[in-house]
Design a protein around this motif. Structure first.
Motif, PDB file in Angstrom:
ATOM      1  N   VAL A 138     -65.586  97.744 -15.200  1.00 33.38           N
ATOM      2  CA  VAL A 138     -64.310  97.249 -15.711  1.00 33.38           C
ATOM      3  C   VAL A 138     -63.252  98.313 -15.440  1.00 33.38           C
ATOM      4  O   VAL A 138     -63.519  99.505 -15.562  1.00 33.38           O
ATOM      5  CB  VAL A 138     -64.405  96.870 -17.218  1.00 33.38           C
ATOM      6  N   VAL A 139     -62.084  97.869 -15.013  1.00 30.32           N
ATOM      7  CA  VAL A 139     -60.985  98.789 -14.720  1.00 30.32           C
ATOM      8  C   VAL A 139     -59.811  98.474 -15.646  1.00 30.32           C
ATOM      9  O   VAL A 139     -59.074  97.509 -15.424  1.00 30.32           O
ATOM     10  CB  VAL A 139     -60.539  98.672 -13.246  1.00 30.32           C
ATOM     11  N   PRO A 140     -59.657  99.266 -16.730  1.00 29.90           N
ATOM     12  CA  PRO A 140     -58.512  99.044 -17.605  1.00 29.90           C
ATOM     13  C   PRO A 140     -57.255  99.673 -17.003  1.00 29.90           C
ATOM     14  O   PRO A 140     -57.324 100.770 -16.444  1.00 29.90           O
ATOM     15  CB  PRO A 140     -58.915  99.752 -18.900  1.00 29.90           C
ATOM     16  N   THR A 141     -56.129  98.973 -17.088  1.00 31.93           N
ATOM     17  CA  THR A 141     -54.855  99.509 -16.600  1.00 31.93           C
ATOM     18  C   THR A 141     -53.819  99.386 -17.715  1.00 31.93           C
ATOM     19  O   THR A 141     -54.166  99.056 -18.840  1.00 31.93           O
ATOM     20  CB  THR A 141     -54.383  98.782 -15.327  1.00 31.93           C
ATOM     21  N   TYR A 142     -52.549  99.627 -17.405  1.00 33.69           N
ATOM     22  CA  TYR A 142     -51.487  99.542 -18.410  1.00 33.69           C
ATOM     23  C   TYR A 142     -51.599  98.304 -19.301  1.00 33.69           C
ATOM     24  O   TYR A 142     -51.484  98.363 -20.500  1.00 33.69           O
ATOM     25  CB  TYR A 142     -50.126  99.446 -17.711  1.00 33.69           C
ATOM     26  N   ARG A 143     -51.802  97.159 -18.639  1.00 33.88           N
ATOM     27  CA  ARG A 143     -51.580  95.885 -19.334  1.00 33.88           C
ATOM     28  C   ARG A 143     -52.630  94.844 -18.993  1.00 33.88           C
ATOM     29  O   ARG A 143     -52.504  93.681 -19.328  1.00 33.88           O
ATOM     30  CB  ARG A 143     -50.215  95.355 -18.928  1.00 33.88           C
ATOM     31  N   SER A 144     -53.658  95.250 -18.232  1.00 33.79           N
ATOM     32  CA  SER A 144     -54.706  94.289 -17.888  1.00 33.79           C
ATOM     33  C   SER A 144     -56.030  95.015 -17.721  1.00 33.79           C
ATOM     34  O   SER A 144     -56.066  96.244 -17.592  1.00 33.79           O
ATOM     35  CB  SER A 144     -54.350  93.551 -16.596  1.00 33.79           C
ATOM     36  N   MET A 177     -53.722 104.814 -17.855  1.00 36.37           N
ATOM     37  CA  MET A 177     -54.742 104.436 -16.880  1.00 36.37           C
ATOM     38  C   MET A 177     -54.903 105.560 -15.871  1.00 36.37           C
ATOM     39  O   MET A 177     -54.137 106.530 -15.870  1.00 36.37           O
ATOM     40  CB  MET A 177     -54.344 103.148 -16.150  1.00 36.37           C
ATOM     41  N   LEU A 178     -55.964 105.446 -15.032  1.00 36.10           N
ATOM     42  CA  LEU A 178     -56.126 106.359 -13.907  1.00 36.10           C
ATOM     43  C   LEU A 178     -56.092 105.522 -12.635  1.00 36.10           C
ATOM     44  O   LEU A 178     -56.579 104.390 -12.611  1.00 36.10           O
ATOM     45  CB  LEU A 178     -57.438 107.141 -13.998  1.00 36.10           C
ATOM     46  N   ALA A 208     -61.759  96.338 -22.895  1.00 30.03           N
ATOM     47  CA  ALA A 208     -62.596  96.976 -21.866  1.00 30.03           C
ATOM     48  C   ALA A 208     -63.853  97.577 -22.499  1.00 30.03           C
ATOM     49  O   ALA A 208     -64.955  97.460 -21.942  1.00 30.03           O
ATOM     50  CB  ALA A 208     -61.799  98.045 -21.120  1.00 30.03           C
ATOM     51  N   THR A 265     -59.191  89.252 -13.527  1.00 30.31           N
ATOM     52  CA  THR A 265     -58.237  90.124 -14.215  1.00 30.31           C
ATOM     53  C   THR A 265     -57.772  89.429 -15.489  1.00 30.31           C
ATOM     54  O   THR A 265     -57.363  88.266 -15.455  1.00 30.31           O
ATOM     55  CB  THR A 265     -57.039  90.453 -13.302  1.00 30.31           C
ATOM     56  N   THR A 321     -59.566  94.558 -15.348  1.00 30.40           N
ATOM     57  CA  THR A 321     -60.223  93.794 -14.289  1.00 30.40           C
ATOM     58  C   THR A 321     -61.724  93.998 -14.393  1.00 30.40           C
ATOM     59  O   THR A 321     -62.200  95.136 -14.494  1.00 30.40           O
ATOM     60  CB  THR A 321     -59.689  94.204 -12.905  1.00 30.40           C
TER      61      THR A 321
END
Lengths: 234, 332
Positions: A53-59, A137-138, A39, A20, A61
């Protein structure tokens, strides 16, 4: 809004097959832009062993096959990509217009949201639809978008006890976030309306309507129009 | 019955073999190794809780590793095989029988046409895997046949098996009969216990927890509560209170992640976990110990031991290498 001072991203193992990369610890458009650019760079980099790759609010992975890549090599590759990602021009966001029937049977929590905000129930929908939201993000369930940020006045904490049944298409508020339930499911967000738009369908060539980084513009509609549009979407 | 009739693999069958579900069992689902590539859209990986056990079954039969099988939980189904078919049952020992006669675990056997597979007493473990030559067929949903009941994706209409369901079997790449009697040698068979020590690496929010909390995690056994399923295990034991808030801005979680909500009681995420979560992630159970953890039952005991990420990678490679040596993957 002034972008916060950049801190070097932190790379931490999530498992032996995932790293992450954290770009911050808060919800902010600037941070999310960095995540999305990174990402996109990772996806295009053709890294051996890369899975997704899993993009989220602030990171972001990065999942990889540990037989084809080790953690330290992967970390080096990711560090190198960060520099490029920061200078790459941002992708032009796609904006989706999503009609919403606010209140009534579609929005069982709308009156509570209105009361807390000191508004009439009729004022909540237009205020909720007055800003263009970012799909940060989702998550949670297939196709569920985390959108932000709602106007401060209608930011409302989650229900103390989640509902067992939230209808498909329900639009909810949780703190400063807003989201749409793609399918009927249990849920704890405050439900203020419902959209006839189908966010996730396996029968479409592109099953997911929204992607991280997209924008959403809600448009208030009447109940009759909802039923009309709903039939069109079937 | 047609004595000596060639198995379907050697000639083109008039129709694919079908398995009839006479009784569904407690919770029986179609699973493979999981649905990858769509986590960014909120799609859970799901797949077999014990990937090692289903992989062994598929390799014994000469199936590709991605072939789907049935994950049978606690109390097995009763299945009627319309055509003769090679099968293997791996994972938990739920006393499988063919027409009432005990069948060996971890071994390829032939189900004669018209025969019944049943399960009985649970002898060890929780989840058994029925793999069949050719694999359980069905639509590939976003690249996988795994059932994720919570989102209604995959398997048979996104749900567990029901009475009178019919399962199709895919075309076998080889005559399944070639593998009859093939078995996983005894020393390599796992011994499922009711008390397991799982190794963990430090998680992304490890620093939010005090040395005391880490001490407790490493020294006290936790019990699986009744709220333990394919999504995750809620554990009971000493609370692991974080120094600061337990909540974080949601980001990705993985199978094996150990989340700690505000009450300090850890949740070990398993195969059906969501893609993202908002609780602090204290640690991650290593992949090499997933199989043993997947076979625990509510009330069973789980202890933790911290290892370095390098050690976790080394253990992943060595457990993979062991399987490759004992049962190499089927190649085309």
């Amino acid at each position: 809004m002034k972008p916060p001072v950049d801190v070097p991203p932190r790379i931490v193992p999530l498992s032996e097959s995932a790293l992450t990369v954290e770009f911050g610890e808060t919800i902010a458009p600037h941070t999310n832009d960095l995540v999305l650019a990174f990402a996109a760079a990772v996806e295009q980099a053709d890294i051996p062993g890369f899975r997704e790759v899993v993009p989220t609010y602030r990171s972001a992975t990065i999942y990889f096959n540990p037989l084809l890549a080790d953690s330290s090599t992967m970390t080096e590759r990711l560090r190198a990509l960060m520099t490029n990602a920061r200078t790459a021009p941002p992708r032009l966001p796609v904006t989706h217009t999503i009609p919403v029937w606010y209140g009534g049977e579609a929005g069982p929590d709308l009156s509570v949201v209105a009361a807390r905000a000191g508004l009439t129930p009729e004022q909540v929908g237009p205020l909720h639809a007055s800003v263009v939201y970012r799909v940060y993000m989702l998550g949670f369930s297939p196709g569920f978008p985390y959108l932000g940020a709602v106007p401060d006045r209608i930011a409302t904490p989650r229900l103390p006890t989640p509902r067992n049944h939230v209808a498909a298409g329900s639009v909810g508020i949780a703190g400063a976030q807003t989201g749409i339930y793609p399918h009927a499911s249990p849920g704890g967000w405050r439900i203020i309306g419902r959209t006839p738009v189908v966010l996730f369908s396996l029968t479409r060539s592109a099953p997911f309507l929204l992607a991280p980084g997209d924008r959403v513009q809600f448009v208030p509609i009447e109940e009759t129009e909802f039923h009309h549009l709903f039939r069109d979407h079937l | 019955m047609m004595e000596g009739f060639p198995l379907y693999g050697s000639i083109m069958p008039s129709k694919p073999p079908t398995i009839h579900v006479l009784r569904p069992g407690l919770f029986t689902t179609i699973q493979d190794l999981g649905r990858y590539g769509y986590q960014r859209f909120g799609v859970s990986v799901s797949g077999a809780m014990d990937p090692w056990a289903i992989t062994v079954g598929n390799r014994l039969l000469g199936n590709p590793d991605q072939a789907a099988g049935l994950e049978v939980t606690m109390q097995g189904p009763e299945l009627l095989f319309e055509e003769a078919l090679s099968i293997a049952v791996t994972g938990a020992d739920l006393s499988p029988t063919i027409n009432g006669v005990a069948m060996p675990m971890w071994t390829v056997v032939v189900m004669p046409a018209g025969s019944r597979l049943q399960f009985g007493m649970r002898r060890g473990g929780v989840r058994a895997y029925l793999t069949v030559a050719g694999g359980i067929d069905g639509p590939l949903i976003l690249g996988s046949r795994s059932t994720h009941v919570r989102s209604g994706l995959g398997g048979l209409a996104g749900r567990a098996l029901k009475q009178w369901d019919r399962l199709d079997v895919g075309p076998a790449r080889t005559a399944g009969s070639n593998y009859v009697g093939r078995t996983l040698p005894e020393p390599h068979r796992p011994r499922y216990r009711t008390s397991v020590t799982a190794r963990v690496i430090r998680g992304p929010q490890a620093d939010r927890f005090t040395d005391d909390a880490w001490q407790r995690l490493a020294s006290s056994p936790y019990r699986l509560t009744l709220e333990s399923d394919r999504m995750g295990y809620r554990l009971q034991g000493p609370a692991l209170t974080p120094r600061t808030s337990a909540d974080i801005v949601s980001d990705a979680v993985s199978v094996g992640s150990i989340q700690v909500p505000a009450d300090g009681l850890p949740i070990l995420l398993m195969a059906d976990c969501q893609t993202t979560g908002g609780y602090a992630k204290l640690a991650t159970m290593i992949a090499a110990d997933r199989s043993l953890a997947a076979q625990l039952f509510p009330g069973d005991s789980l202890s933790f031991r911290v290892v370095t990420p390098d050690k976790a990678s080394e253990l992943f490679r060595s457990s993979h290498a062991e399987l490759e040596r004992v049962l190499p993957p089927h190649t085309t």
